[in-house]
Design a protein around this motif. Structure first.
Motif, PDB file in Angstrom:
ATOM      1  N   ALA A  96       0.779  -1.274  -0.260  1.00  0.00           N
ATOM      2  CA  ALA A  96      -0.248  -0.032   0.076  1.00  0.00           C
ATOM      3  C   ALA A  96       0.666   1.029   0.098  1.00  0.00           C
ATOM      4  CB  ALA A  96      -1.067  -0.038   1.027  1.00  0.00           C
ATOM      5  N   MET A  97       2.339   1.135   0.786  1.00  0.00           N
ATOM      6  CA  MET A  97       2.601   2.370   1.042  1.00  0.00           C
ATOM      7  C   MET A  97       3.598   2.211  -0.183  1.00  0.00           C
ATOM      8  SD  MET A  97       2.070   3.568   3.948  1.00  0.00           S
ATOM      9  CE  MET A  97       3.694   4.854   3.835  1.00  0.00           C
ATOM     10  N   LEU A  98       3.603   0.934  -1.036  1.00  0.00           N
ATOM     11  CA  LEU A  98       4.533   1.748  -2.234  1.00  0.00           C
ATOM     12  C   LEU A  98       3.759   2.171  -3.578  1.00  0.00           C
ATOM     13  CD1 LEU A  98       7.163   1.084  -4.317  1.00  0.00           C
ATOM     14  CD2 LEU A  98       6.846  -0.849  -4.958  1.00  0.00           C
ATOM     15  N   LEU A  99       2.010   1.483  -3.553  1.00  0.00           N
ATOM     16  CA  LEU A  99       1.368   2.480  -4.539  1.00  0.00           C
ATOM     17  C   LEU A  99       1.187   3.695  -3.876  1.00  0.00           C
ATOM     18  CD1 LEU A  99      -0.929   1.589  -6.352  1.00  0.00           C
ATOM     19  CD2 LEU A  99      -2.162   1.035  -5.040  1.00  0.00           C
ATOM     20  N   ALA A 100       1.008   4.243  -2.515  1.00  0.00           N
ATOM     21  CA  ALA A 100       0.695   5.613  -2.828  1.00  0.00           C
ATOM     22  C   ALA A 100       1.560   6.365  -3.211  1.00  0.00           C
ATOM     23  CB  ALA A 100       0.684   5.754  -0.913  1.00  0.00           C
ATOM     24  N   VAL A 101       3.335   5.868  -2.626  1.00  0.00           N
ATOM     25  CA  VAL A 101       4.342   6.677  -3.721  1.00  0.00           C
ATOM     26  C   VAL A 101       4.363   6.691  -5.133  1.00  0.00           C
ATOM     27  CG1 VAL A 101       7.203   6.807  -4.162  1.00  0.00           C
ATOM     28  CG2 VAL A 101       5.459   5.937  -1.425  1.00  0.00           C
ATOM     29  N   LEU A 102       4.463   5.662  -6.052  1.00  0.00           N
ATOM     30  CA  LEU A 102       4.033   5.865  -7.628  1.00  0.00           C
ATOM     31  C   LEU A 102       2.720   6.691  -7.552  1.00  0.00           C
ATOM     32  CD1 LEU A 102       4.122   2.132  -7.709  1.00  0.00           C
ATOM     33  CD2 LEU A 102       5.948   3.555  -7.697  1.00  0.00           C
ATOM     34  N   LEU A 103       1.914   6.647  -6.854  1.00  0.00           N
ATOM     35  CA  LEU A 103       0.300   7.852  -7.070  1.00  0.00           C
ATOM     36  C   LEU A 103       0.711   8.918  -7.101  1.00  0.00           C
ATOM     37  CD1 LEU A 103      -2.080   5.798  -6.484  1.00  0.00           C
ATOM     38  CD2 LEU A 103      -2.066   5.945  -8.267  1.00  0.00           C
ATOM     39  N   ALA A 104       1.341   9.129  -6.175  1.00  0.00           N
ATOM     40  CA  ALA A 104       2.444  10.420  -5.865  1.00  0.00           C
ATOM     41  C   ALA A 104       2.959  11.474  -6.562  1.00  0.00           C
ATOM     42  CB  ALA A 104       2.634  11.118  -4.084  1.00  0.00           C
ATOM     43  N   VAL A 105       3.807  10.511  -6.928  1.00  0.00           N
ATOM     44  CA  VAL A 105       5.314  11.015  -8.214  1.00  0.00           C
ATOM     45  C   VAL A 105       4.213  10.637  -9.420  1.00  0.00           C
ATOM     46  CG1 VAL A 105       7.391  10.144  -8.987  1.00  0.00           C
ATOM     47  CG2 VAL A 105       6.882  10.033  -6.587  1.00  0.00           C
ATOM     48  N   GLY A 106       3.453  10.111  -9.355  1.00  0.00           N
ATOM     49  CA  GLY A 106       3.226  10.009 -11.032  1.00  0.00           C
ATOM     50  C   GLY A 106       2.136  11.205 -11.407  1.00  0.00           C
ATOM     51  N   LEU A 163      -4.896  12.240  -3.758  1.00  0.00           N
ATOM     52  CA  LEU A 163      -5.282  12.301  -2.245  1.00  0.00           C
ATOM     53  C   LEU A 163      -4.274  11.506  -1.291  1.00  0.00           C
ATOM     54  CD1 LEU A 163      -5.846  14.922   0.617  1.00  0.00           C
ATOM     55  CD2 LEU A 163      -8.106  14.400  -0.395  1.00  0.00           C
ATOM     56  N   PRO A 164      -5.642  10.502  -1.607  1.00  0.00           N
ATOM     57  CA  PRO A 164      -6.155   9.528  -0.322  1.00  0.00           C
ATOM     58  C   PRO A 164      -3.654   8.758  -0.547  1.00  0.00           C
ATOM     59  CG  PRO A 164      -7.192   8.660  -1.627  1.00  0.00           C
ATOM     60  CD  PRO A 164      -6.829  10.304  -2.185  1.00  0.00           C
ATOM     61  N   ALA A 165      -3.396   8.951  -1.259  1.00  0.00           N
ATOM     62  CA  ALA A 165      -2.106   9.053  -1.679  1.00  0.00           C
ATOM     63  C   ALA A 165      -1.083  10.144  -0.468  1.00  0.00           C
ATOM     64  CB  ALA A 165      -1.687   9.321  -2.896  1.00  0.00           C
ATOM     65  N   LEU A 166      -1.231  11.006  -0.676  1.00  0.00           N
ATOM     66  CA  LEU A 166      -0.369  12.383   0.259  1.00  0.00           C
ATOM     67  C   LEU A 166      -1.408  11.830   1.482  1.00  0.00           C
ATOM     68  CD1 LEU A 166      -0.902  15.638  -1.703  1.00  0.00           C
ATOM     69  CD2 LEU A 166       1.038  13.524  -1.604  1.00  0.00           C
ATOM     70  N   LEU A 167      -2.229  11.532   1.860  1.00  0.00           N
ATOM     71  CA  LEU A 167      -2.675  11.408   3.465  1.00  0.00           C
ATOM     72  C   LEU A 167      -2.310  10.072   4.286  1.00  0.00           C
ATOM     73  CD1 LEU A 167      -6.859  12.272   3.484  1.00  0.00           C
ATOM     74  CD2 LEU A 167      -4.848  13.407   4.439  1.00  0.00           C
ATOM     75  N   LEU A 168      -1.794   9.158   2.900  1.00  0.00           N
ATOM     76  CA  LEU A 168      -1.068   7.858   3.604  1.00  0.00           C
ATOM     77  C   LEU A 168       0.532   8.485   4.101  1.00  0.00           C
ATOM     78  CD1 LEU A 168      -2.067   4.424   4.501  1.00  0.00           C
ATOM     79  CD2 LEU A 168      -1.430   4.407   1.918  1.00  0.00           C
ATOM     80  N   LEU A 169       1.067   8.990   3.132  1.00  0.00           N
ATOM     81  CA  LEU A 169       2.151   8.787   3.436  1.00  0.00           C
ATOM     82  C   LEU A 169       2.502  10.085   4.790  1.00  0.00           C
ATOM     83  CD1 LEU A 169       3.299   9.300  -0.149  1.00  0.00           C
ATOM     84  CD2 LEU A 169       4.185   7.591   0.777  1.00  0.00           C
ATOM     85  N   GLY A 170       1.575  10.408   5.011  1.00  0.00           N
ATOM     86  CA  GLY A 170       2.058  11.685   5.407  1.00  0.00           C
ATOM     87  C   GLY A 170       1.799  11.270   6.958  1.00  0.00           C
ATOM     88  N   GLY A 171       0.375  10.296   6.983  1.00  0.00           N
ATOM     89  CA  GLY A 171       0.034   9.284   8.285  1.00  0.00           C
ATOM     90  C   GLY A 171      -0.009  10.596   9.382  1.00  0.00           C
TER      91      GLY A 171
END
Length: 710
Positions: free
Chosen positions: A9-19, A321-329
């Motif tokens: 899940a965290m890897l997917l969040a990083v890929l979404l955010a960067v993309g 937005l969910p990716a940023l929130l997940l990365l932010g914790g």
């Protein structure tokens, strides 16, 4: 296993955010380039079957190039002198050399009072938004003069130049004001030095993505963009985007108070909030796309442009937005980071409101309904009309000043005559019929030798005889009827309506009346038709979407009725404010439809946010307890979202255009009514009073109520 899912899940969040950040970097230039593909020519938005549209097509056969007149007026209160005449002749020669001006220019027209000379400068209509540059050059040439003489440049080309100037400056000031408003509200809502960045970044990316899509669609002629749609796109994307962000963030915060793992919290938050966000965005898109049923191309243009903006916002808010929130914790919420031990604090400010509704539900919904009905009586003061040139702007632009000067010294319609096309054999009878109309000052036939005969906006030469045999094209001749009243006023529109009746009655003439005033008449008529057709369709579409979302029939009907009541109350309140607080002369004929589409489509959002959560809670604890719990947990976020949307639409007030100011204030007031009164009091109290039957005919309507209370 749980650790592996978390890492994935965290890897997917990083890929979404960067993309998405890469997409944002590519899209950044396009908000500033929207004005390149925008058009602001009213004639381009006419209904295809309108009489004025037919007149535009016929006019094209009488000229090599369609022109739009700029009117340059020289005024000396003590009377025009020989020196003035020499200066006007010299300036006219310089005007003819300006790129975009179609020479030769007709001779200057003296006023009847001997105090003014008017030069009609035909500007190539193909110049489009370059008209502003042509008008600026005319003003530069005419600005020199001596004491006691006033020189102004206006007319249709001057007005278009001023409008283009306003719309070309929309992007910067409006975007800055919108960003500032959203930033302040987010800081107040979250009281965090970090969290505000996430929704603002997501909203900014949504706007850049929307601008990118709109730019290429408009450049490819798939959609039409005008300045009005361009301004609304900015505030709509930031307002709706921030609303969706607030809803997801609030649900994420709530789930962080239930789950120790941030991935589990985000998964639960997304599952809980995404259906409501998707339904909300889908409702807005469906409502906006109903504008495609409009007979006016300007309305048809606004629908897809705004729908593209909402579509881009939905995609970004449900992925980036969910990716940023997940990365932010949890640290993103600092210094008020939510933990499981904070669960009891969720919605504590709204518990007293819920308890009050539980005790006085019927009194609350009856009183709020009566209050909204009372506001609705203000509709008698609305005064829908077509705003004239002097009434379009909040400041006195050069074109407005020029029109005031022209009105003092010339017949109001000089320079923008009504154009009449008739069969050559009936030309004399048509001319006689036109002269019999009370609002017509003079009728002339356009001669074959006239080099400027006739773009629909051209009045070559001075009033008087035609000066030669008429030009005949496909068996038709063209006449020009100079109106006594200003071409964009109510008196001129009435004269054109009477003129059409008179010339249509001439046998075998097949007369067609066009021109600037006729465009306004047909636009107003089309706006009335659109309002009567589109409003019922929008209501029907929204009822269907709500029925699918809530799996009921009674609840959607009640929700629509409350939103319509709120809309009527908003228009009533606006009528009083526009007339007595701001001194506006009225509202444009298109205002009620635009206000309805935005208020109903956006206002229903808050009912969707509330009632989707109420239904979720009703399944667990019964309808009345579900109503109170839904109000408590959504009260803060929906109120915050309402203030954000109201504030962003209020940003339209920075533009010097009455139409956009009125629309912005109407949406802001309507959203506040929906948020504070309808969603917070009327809907919860009415639903609580009705009880399980509100879900009829679904199975939930037959489940006995749990004891009320939050």
């Amino acid at each position: 296993m749980a650790g592996s899912r978390r890492r994935t899940a965290m890897l997917l969040a990083v890929l979404l955010a960067v993309g998405w950040l890469a997409v944002g970097a590519l899209s950044t230039p396009y908000p500033g380039r929207l004005s390149e593909v925008a058009t602001n020519d009213n004639a381009a938005f006419l209904p295809a079957d309108a009489e004025a549209t037919r007149g535009e097509r016929l006019a094209a056969g009488f000229v090599e190039r369609q022109t739009l007149p700029a009117l340059v007026v020289y005024v000396r209160d003590s009377g025009v002198t020989d020196t003035d005449r020499q200066r006007v002749s010299a300036d006219a020669a310089r005007f003819a050399t300006v790129p975009g001006v179609v020479p030769p220019l007709p001779p200057p027209i003296p006023s009847a009072d001997g105090k003014a000379l008017q030069v009609i400068v035909p500007v190539d209509n193909a110049e489009g938004d370059r008209t502003r540059e042509v008008v600026s050059e005319l003003r530069r040439i005419a600005e020199h003069g001596d004491a006691g003489q006033v020189v102004v440049v206006g007319g249709p080309a001057g007005l278009l130049g001023d409008l283009t100037e306003v719309f070309s400056s929309i992007d910067g000031p409006l975007l800055l004001v919108t960003l500032a408003v959203v930033l302040v509200i987010l800081l107040v809502v979250y009281r965090s030095p970090v969290l505000w960045i996430i929704p603002l970044l997501a909203a900014g990316l949504s706007y850049a993505l929307a601008a990118l899509a709109v730019y290429f669609l408009a450049r490819s002629d798939v959609i039409t963009l005008n300045g009005q749609a361009q301004g609304i796109l900015t505030v709509l994307v930031f307002g709706a985007g921030t609303d969706y962000a607030l809803l997801l963030i609030a649900r994420y915060r709530e789930e962080l108070c239930r789950h120790h793992d941030t991935v589990a919290a985000m998964r639960a938050a997304w599952r809980g909030a995404a259906p409501a966000i998707f339904a909300s965005g889908g409702t807005v898109i469906a409502g906006l796309l109903c504008l495609l049923l409009s007979s006016l191309s300007s309305n048809q243009a606004l629908g897809p442009v705004a729908a593209v903006g909402i579509g881009a916002t939905l995609v970004v808010m449900l992925t980036f937005l969910p990716a940023l929130l997940l990365l932010g914790g949890r640290w993103a919420f600092w210094p008020r980071s939510p933990y499981v031990e904070h669960a009891a604090t969720v919605g504590r400010l709204w518990k007293p409101v819920a308890h009050f509704i539980a005790r006085r539900a019927r009194l609350v919904w009856v009183l709020t309904t009566l209050a909204l009905i009372a506001l609705g009586f203000g509709l008698t003061q609305l005064g829908a009309t077509r705003l004239g040139q002097a009434e379009l702007f909040t400041n006195r632009t050069d074109s407005v000043i020029a029109q005031e000067v022209i009105d003092r010294h010339y017949p109001g319609g000089l320079g923008s005559p009504a154009t009449i096309f008739a069969r050559a054999g009936a030309a004399d009878q048509v001319a006689a019929a036109a002269r019999s109309v009370p609002g017509v000052a003079e009728v002339r036939t356009v001669p074959a030798a006239d080099p400027n005969a006739v773009g629909s906006e051209t009045a070559p030469g001075a009033p008087g005889a035609s000066g030669g045999p008429p030009k005949v094209v496909d068996g038709r001749v063209q006449l020009q009827a100079t109106l006594m009243a200003p071409a964009d006023g109510a008196e001129a529109e009435q004269a054109v309506r009477e003129l059409r009746v008179a010339v249509h009655a001439v046998p075998d003439a097949d007369a067609v009346v066009g021109g600037r005033t006729a465009i306004g008449v047909d636009t107003s008529d089309a706006s009335t038709r659109d309002r009567n057709v589109i409003i019922p369709v929008v209501l029907g579409v929204i009822v269907v979407i709500l029925a699918l979302l809530l799996r009921a029939l009674l609840a959607p009907i009640l929700l629509i009725l409350t939103v319509v009541l709120s809309f009527l109350a908003t228009l009533g309140l606006c009528a009083f404010l526009f007339r007595y607080a701001f001194g506006f002369p009225g509202v444009d004929a298109s205002f009620p439809l635009f206000a309805f589409v935005f208020l109903v489509a956006l206002g229903i959002d808050y009912n969707i946010f509330l009632m989707s959560r109420v239904r979720e809670e009703s399944v667990r604890r019964g309808t009345r307890s579900g109503v109170l719990r839904g109000l408590v947990v959504t009260g803060g976020v929906i109120t915050s979202a309402g203030f954000v949307l109201a504030a962003t639409f209020s940003a339209l007030a920075v533009l010097p255009l009455v139409i956009l100011i009125e629309l912005g204030l109407a949406v802001a007031l309507g959203v506040l009514l929906d948020t504070i009164v309808v969603r917070s009091l009327l809907v919860p109290a009415l639903t609580y009073d009705i009880g399980p039957a509100v879900w009829w005919p679904s199975r939930l309507s037959r489940i006995p109520n749990h004891p009320g209370g939050e």
